[in-house]
Design an enzyme around this catalytic site. Structure first.
Site, mmCIF file in Angstrom:
data_model
loop_
_atom_site.group_PDB
_atom_site.id
_atom_site.type_symbol
_atom_site.label_atom_id
_atom_site.label_comp_id
_atom_site.label_asym_id
_atom_site.label_seq_id
_atom_site.Cartn_x
_atom_site.Cartn_y
_atom_site.Cartn_z
ATOM 1 N N TYR A 26 -3.622 -9.038 4.930
ATOM 2 C CA TYR A 26 -4.446 -7.834 5.037
ATOM 3 C C TYR A 26 -3.702 -6.754 5.811
ATOM 4 O O TYR A 26 -4.261 -6.055 6.649
ATOM 5 C CB TYR A 26 -5.784 -8.158 5.704
ATOM 6 C CG TYR A 26 -6.901 -7.208 5.306
ATOM 7 C CD1 TYR A 26 -7.423 -7.231 4.017
ATOM 8 C CD2 TYR A 26 -7.430 -6.305 6.221
ATOM 9 C CE1 TYR A 26 -8.443 -6.372 3.648
ATOM 10 C CE2 TYR A 26 -8.458 -5.437 5.859
ATOM 11 C CZ TYR A 26 -8.956 -5.481 4.570
ATOM 12 O OH TYR A 26 -9.980 -4.614 4.202
ATOM 13 N N GLN A 29 -0.493 -3.289 2.291
ATOM 14 C CA GLN A 29 -0.877 -3.448 0.893
ATOM 15 C C GLN A 29 -2.141 -4.290 0.733
ATOM 16 O O GLN A 29 -2.973 -4.015 -0.134
ATOM 17 C CB GLN A 29 0.268 -4.087 0.094
ATOM 18 C CG GLN A 29 1.479 -3.196 -0.081
ATOM 19 C CD GLN A 29 1.210 -1.992 -0.966
ATOM 20 O OE1 GLN A 29 0.308 -1.996 -1.799
ATOM 21 N NE2 GLN A 29 2.001 -0.948 -0.783
ATOM 22 N N LYS A 49 -5.325 -16.599 8.262
ATOM 23 C CA LYS A 49 -5.395 -17.801 9.085
ATOM 24 C C LYS A 49 -6.448 -17.641 10.184
ATOM 25 O O LYS A 49 -6.801 -16.522 10.577
ATOM 26 C CB LYS A 49 -4.031 -18.101 9.701
ATOM 27 C CG LYS A 49 -3.533 -17.051 10.665
ATOM 28 C CD LYS A 49 -2.140 -17.407 11.172
ATOM 29 C CE LYS A 49 -1.622 -16.339 12.139
ATOM 30 N NZ LYS A 49 -0.264 -16.646 12.611
ATOM 31 N N HIS A 109 6.136 -8.232 -4.393
ATOM 32 C CA HIS A 109 7.593 -8.107 -4.334
ATOM 33 C C HIS A 109 8.167 -9.420 -4.847
ATOM 34 O O HIS A 109 7.601 -10.486 -4.617
ATOM 35 C CB HIS A 109 8.031 -7.828 -2.893
ATOM 36 C CG HIS A 109 9.504 -7.757 -2.680
ATOM 37 N ND1 HIS A 109 10.355 -7.101 -3.538
ATOM 38 C CD2 HIS A 109 10.299 -8.253 -1.685
ATOM 39 C CE1 HIS A 109 11.595 -7.186 -3.083
ATOM 40 N NE2 HIS A 109 11.579 -7.890 -1.960
ATOM 41 N N ASP A 192 15.137 -3.081 -5.037
ATOM 42 C CA ASP A 192 14.402 -2.842 -3.796
ATOM 43 C C ASP A 192 15.265 -3.170 -2.576
ATOM 44 O O ASP A 192 15.358 -2.378 -1.633
ATOM 45 C CB ASP A 192 13.124 -3.682 -3.786
ATOM 46 C CG ASP A 192 12.234 -3.389 -2.592
ATOM 47 O OD1 ASP A 192 11.526 -2.377 -2.630
ATOM 48 O OD2 ASP A 192 12.247 -4.179 -1.634
ATOM 49 N N GLU A 196 16.860 -0.462 0.228
ATOM 50 C CA GLU A 196 16.593 -0.602 1.661
ATOM 51 C C GLU A 196 17.882 -0.680 2.472
ATOM 52 O O GLU A 196 18.022 -0.027 3.510
ATOM 53 C CB GLU A 196 15.765 -1.869 1.912
ATOM 54 C CG GLU A 196 14.340 -1.800 1.388
ATOM 55 C CD GLU A 196 13.633 -3.137 1.430
ATOM 56 O OE1 GLU A 196 12.411 -3.162 1.221
ATOM 57 O OE2 GLU A 196 14.292 -4.178 1.666
ATOM 58 N N GLU A 228 19.778 18.007 15.238
ATOM 59 C CA GLU A 228 20.532 18.305 14.020
ATOM 60 C C GLU A 228 20.640 17.123 13.066
ATOM 61 O O GLU A 228 20.641 17.309 11.848
ATOM 62 C CB GLU A 228 21.937 18.807 14.381
ATOM 63 C CG GLU A 228 21.940 20.111 15.160
ATOM 64 C CD GLU A 228 21.179 21.224 14.449
ATOM 65 O OE1 GLU A 228 21.190 21.265 13.203
ATOM 66 O OE2 GLU A 228 20.561 22.054 15.147
#
Length: 337
Positions: A26, A29, A49, A109, A192, A196, A228
């Site tokens: 939870y 997503q 859990k 995923h 993916d 990353e 910067e």
């Protein structure tokens, strides 16, 4: 080859409405999937859990919660949205003993399936629904009658229903309002991880820190260097996010655009590209995942060491001091705890 795209008109929402869905996890997503599935007329239970701090939040938001094992036993579609490094143990302990013929096991995923860290039985449908945005955006867009584009994939399809089920699930969380792209577990996982490591997290972080170091070592004030190379990065990324690289170059000054064309290739050159290709190879052949698993099995010692080393970089000290001056910046949990 053009990608296959699907929209609401291509999806049959009644398919997922006729199933019982367990969402395990939870977090970002998990909450978006659970609430949007419920609002789309799907029967949902959340698996957490005993003692999880999120349990009260689940019940406050009107959802049923039980242990991962109990919701897996109850459901016929299980969406596993726990962290990648926790999924194999959850599968072995809580999900696998409760799988039945015809069940579907979904992921957000593909890492654990693609690299064989989870080996499901052959009589279970294995699919993926992966929104291309954080959970809060997925939920907000759904509530607003819109959606975030999703990827779907099917790795195992004993009953020939996998794609229709994944598309129905994606539609139930709003994805088909924006567009659903068909892919594979292999392609989603490898792209993916590469994004990353080489660009979004690893590449950008090292570029920023190195730029900071170069300026400070040349005698410039750390505060100027921070502004910067880090603070103004958001302005550039937002422009690229909204309209691509062309929008960014159109929006900056001619001086910045011209200097970028001249100096960018000096920073990112053919040698950099070769090293990026090596990173991709390490992802593809499983070298990275082996190291990830070894880190977890070793009690996260390597990760904790890298975190400590990174936190001690001077840019972090300078940044915290400057962010104290910025009332408009939401303070991160690392600075408010």
């Amino acid at each position: 080859m053009a990608v296959e795209m699907f929209y609401d008109a291509d999806a049959d929402l009644s398919i997922i409405q006729g199933r019982k869905v367990a969402v395990i996890g939870y977090g970002s997503q998990g909450h978006a999937h659970s609430l949007s599935l419920r609002d789309s007329g799907v029967e949902v239970k959340v698996g957490l859990k005993e003692g999880s701090k999120s349990r009260d939040k689940v019940t406050e938001q009107g959802l049923d919660v039980d242990t991962p094992a109990e919701v897996a036993k109850w459901a016929d579609v299980i969406m596993l949205l726990a962290p990648d490094t926790a999924q194999a143990e959850i599968f072995t302990k809580d999900i696998e003993p409760n799988l039945e013929d015809g069940n579907a096991l979904f992921f957000g995923h593909g890492l654990n399936i693609h690299f064989g860290l989870i080996k499901p039985p052959a009589n279970v449908t294995i699919g993926m629904v992966a929104p291309k945005g954080p959970g809060h955006l997925v939920r907000r867009q759904f509530v607003d009658g819109k959606g975030v584009p999703c990827l779907i994939a099917v790795d195992q399809d004993p009953k020939g229903e996998g794609q229709a089920l994944a598309l129905s699930y994606a539609a139930a969380i709003g994805g088909a309002r924006a567009g659903v792209i068909k892919t594979t577990f292999k392609d989603e996982t490898e792209t993916d991880l590469f994004g990353e490591q080489a660009v979004l997290c690893g590449g950008t972080e090292e570029l920023v820190k190195t730029g900071f170091d170069v300026m400070v070592e040349a005698g410039y004030e750390p505060e100027l260097a921070y502004f910067e190379v880090l603070h103004e990065l958001k302005l550039i990324v937002d422009l690229m996010y909204e309209g691509g690289i062309a929008r960014m170059n159109y929006s900056v000054s001619d001086t910045a655009e011209f200097g970028g064309y001249l100096s960018g290739p000096r920073v990112i050159d053919a040698d950099t590209k070769k090293r990026m290709q090596d990173i991709l190879k390490d992802i593809q052949d499983g070298t990275f995942v082996k190291r990830l698993v070894a880190n977890v099995e070793g009690g996260n010692k390597e990760l904790e060491g890298l975190r400590k080393q990174n936190a001690e970089h001077p840019i972090e000290v300078t940044g915290k001091k400057l962010r104290d001056l910025m009332s408009w910046v939401d303070r991160p949990i690392t600075e408010t705890a």
